[in-house]
Design an enzyme around this catalytic site. Structure first.
Site, PDB file in Angstrom:
ATOM      1  N   TRP A 217       0.856  -1.183   0.000  1.00 24.41           N
ATOM      2  CA  TRP A 217       0.000   0.000   0.000  1.00 24.41           C
ATOM      3  C   TRP A 217       0.898   1.241   0.000  1.00 24.41           C
ATOM      4  O   TRP A 217       1.844   1.327   0.787  1.00 24.41           O
ATOM      5  CB  TRP A 217      -0.890  -0.037   1.252  1.00 24.41           C
TER       6      TRP A 217
ATOM      7  N   ASP B 122      -0.739  -4.939   9.400  1.00 19.41           N
ATOM      8  CA  ASP B 122      -1.666  -3.953   8.868  1.00 19.41           C
ATOM      9  C   ASP B 122      -2.961  -4.705   8.583  1.00 19.41           C
ATOM     10  O   ASP B 122      -3.012  -5.565   7.704  1.00 19.41           O
ATOM     11  CB  ASP B 122      -1.079  -3.349   7.585  1.00 19.41           C
TER      12      ASP B 122
ATOM     13  N   LYS C   1     -13.233  -0.269   5.883  1.00 20.65           N
ATOM     14  CA  LYS C   1     -13.841  -1.167   4.887  1.00 20.65           C
ATOM     15  C   LYS C   1     -14.868  -2.097   5.518  1.00 20.65           C
ATOM     16  O   LYS C   1     -15.955  -2.269   4.996  1.00 20.65           O
ATOM     17  CB  LYS C   1     -12.773  -2.028   4.195  1.00 20.65           C
TER      18      LYS C   1
HETATM   19  N1  PMP Z   1      -3.584  -0.368   5.046  1.00 18.08           N
HETATM   20  C1  PMP Z   1      -3.951  -0.825   3.853  1.00 18.08           C
HETATM   21  C2  PMP Z   1      -3.225  -1.994   3.284  1.00 18.08           C
HETATM   22  C3  PMP Z   1      -4.997  -0.228   3.147  1.00 18.08           C
HETATM   23  O1  PMP Z   1      -5.343  -0.708   1.956  1.00 18.08           O
HETATM   24  C4  PMP Z   1      -5.656   0.874   3.729  1.00 18.08           C
HETATM   25  C5  PMP Z   1      -6.770   1.537   2.996  1.00 18.08           C
HETATM   26  N2  PMP Z   1      -6.576   1.780   1.686  1.00 18.08           N
HETATM   27  C6  PMP Z   1      -5.244   1.295   4.994  1.00 18.08           C
HETATM   28  C7  PMP Z   1      -4.198   0.658   5.621  1.00 18.08           C
HETATM   29  C8  PMP Z   1      -5.817   2.416   5.785  1.00 18.08           C
HETATM   30  O2  PMP Z   1      -6.944   3.013   5.407  1.00 18.08           O
HETATM   31  P1  PMP Z   1      -7.723   3.945   6.414  1.00 18.08           P
HETATM   32  O3  PMP Z   1      -6.769   4.917   6.979  1.00 18.08           O
HETATM   33  O4  PMP Z   1      -8.756   4.577   5.578  1.00 18.08           O
HETATM   34  O5  PMP Z   1      -8.293   3.051   7.469  1.00 18.08           O
END
Ligand code: PMP
Length: 434
Positions: free
Chosen positions: A158, A240, A276
């Site tokens: 990411w 993560d 998500k």
């Molecule tokens: N880690 C990964 C691998 C992700 O794909 C995402 C969202 N695209 C996130 C962390 C964090 O997203 P958010 O801060 O919106 O929770």
């Protein structure tokens, strides 16, 4: 309307003296746009009725619309009429009940680390915020504050991982092999070899499930070998966890890797996002789970984390955390949430299957079973940049140049058009690259 006549003494007007003095920021370079948002803007500016946005990492329903989970609607309706709720500040480390149930969701309510009082969560600004405070804390307190500590993440990963650790001051940021482009699967041997070569005590970022961008996760057996490699170098794992439940449809199954590491005795962090799996993207609901060796270390770490958060943004927002805490604490809501999560993951699986079958019917050159084997929101199609450009420029289909697509942007209504366009991209633009 009453206009106030603002009398400024002439000795305080510096305009003359300032003429010709450049802005203190005139040397600032213009930053490049953030790719995924740039692609979204291009999509929005496109007036074609056939346009499809496959770049954004957000769930869409069968009509291509954002989906507010029914369980979230129910909890919010209940909250709206609850006279006991108010808008007072939360504690610096967040809503206690949220942190408790979020941590249990990650580690399992029977986790020995929770029972032993050596695991706890602090609320964070979604997954990104959890990573950010984790990075800040590690920079200050990990090991002997060694300024040379290496942080290592998968290649590819990411896009924000690198930025987050860079801004926290980690200069030595490396990648371990992850994606086998030729066979479109996990490069396990490459990954293990790279992990085993890291300096002892390096920090390693692992995607708990539904790896972004490849959609390729290790099997349980492979996870065990990854744990062995981490142990052999005493690596510090950060999981993560942005897609728990989203990948398989089962939140427990999707936390398997984390729980296996915890049981194996690692100290570790988990950066949880509820963007998500609860559809709470803009509410910024996240939790940083810390699993340490003993409760005393945890107590001290938590107290320092509190200072870090205080200095960064004081305290987190409440709405989304209340929604998640209520949904995960009440058995009826919890079971509704699991159904909602399954609805999302089933729709994605159905689209993967349908895409694959239609490509087979068209006889599109290449092997496409990776589309069904991959898991979660994204598919790494294997399209090359020229084919991606063909899709956006000629077909109004927007995706990342890496060939990553969000399966959620597909619907029954646009699937035929997408598959036909993909077929044309493969046939007419450098067929032999696939
Ligand atoms: N880690 C990964 C691998 C992700 O794909 C995402 C969202 N695209 C996130 C962390 C964090 O997203 P958010 O801060 O919106 O929770």
């Amino acid at each position: 309307m009453c206009l106030i006549n603002l009398q400024i003494p002439s000795r305080l007007i510096y305009l003359d003296k300032m003429a010709g003095v450049p802005s203190a920021f005139s040397q600032v370079d213009l930053a490049p746009p953030v790719v995924v948002f740039k692609v979204r803007d291009e999509y929005l500016a496109d007036t074609s009725e056939q346009k499809i946005n496959l770049s954004v990492g957000a769930y869409r329903d069968d009509q291509g619309e954002p989906w507010v989970l029914p369980v979230v609607r129910s909890v919010e309706a209940e909250m709206a009429t609850d006279p006991t709720l108010n808008h007072e500040y939360l504690p610096i480390t967040g809503l206690p009940q949220f942190c408790k149930v979020a941590t249990e969701l990650s580690l399992g309510s029977d986790s020995a680390a929770i029972t032993d009082n050596r695991a706890a969560g602090v609320q964070a600004l979604s997954g990104t915020g959890a990573l950010r405070i984790a990075a800040e804390f590690l920079k200050q307190f990990y090991q002997t504050h060694d300024p040379g500590t290496v942080v290592c993440y998968p290649d590819p990963t990411w896009g924000n991982h690198d930025k987050i650790f860079m801004y926290a001051g980690f200069d030595d940021r490396r990648k371990y092999r992850y994606w086998d482009a030729k066979n479109r699967c996990l490069d396990l041997d490459g990954m293990l070899e790279d992990l085993e070569k890291l300096p002892e005590y390096s920090i390693v970022i692992l995607h708990a499930c539904a790896h972004n961008p490849t959609g390729v996760d290790p099997t349980k057996d492979q996870w065990s070998r990854i744990a062995d490699a981490c142990k052999s170098r005493n690596l510090f794992p950060i999981f993560d966890s942005a897609y728990q439940g989203f990948a398989s449809g089962d939140p427990d199954e999707d936390a398997w890797s984390i729980r296996m590491f915890e049981k194996a005795g690692f100290e570790l962090f988990v950066c949880q996002s509820f963007a998500k799996n609860f559809g709470l993207y803009n509410e910024r609901v996240g939790n940083l789970v810390m699993v340490l060796k003993d409760s005393d270390s945890l107590l001290r770490a938590r107290s320092q984390m509190e200072l870090i958060i205080r200095g960064m943004y004081s305290n987190p927002p409440c709405h989304g955390a209340r929604v998640v805490a209520t949904a995960l604490s009440n058995p009826a809501y919890y079971s509704q949430w699991r159904d909602n999560v399954r609805t999302m993951s089933d729709r994605i699986k159905r689209l993967r299957q349908a895409t694959y079958e239609k490509l087979k019917i068209l006889g599109t050159p290449g092997k496409w079973d990776h589309i069904v084997k991959q898991i979660g929101m994204f598919s790494y199609t294997g399209l090359n940049p020229a084919q991606c450009e063909f899709l956006s420029k000629q077909k109004h289909i927007y995706l990342l140049k890496s060939g990553r697509i969000s399966m959620c942007g597909l619907t029954d209504a646009n699937l035929d058009y997408f598959v036909q366009s993909l077929h044309e991209a493969v046939v007419s633009v450098c067929e032999n690259k696939l």
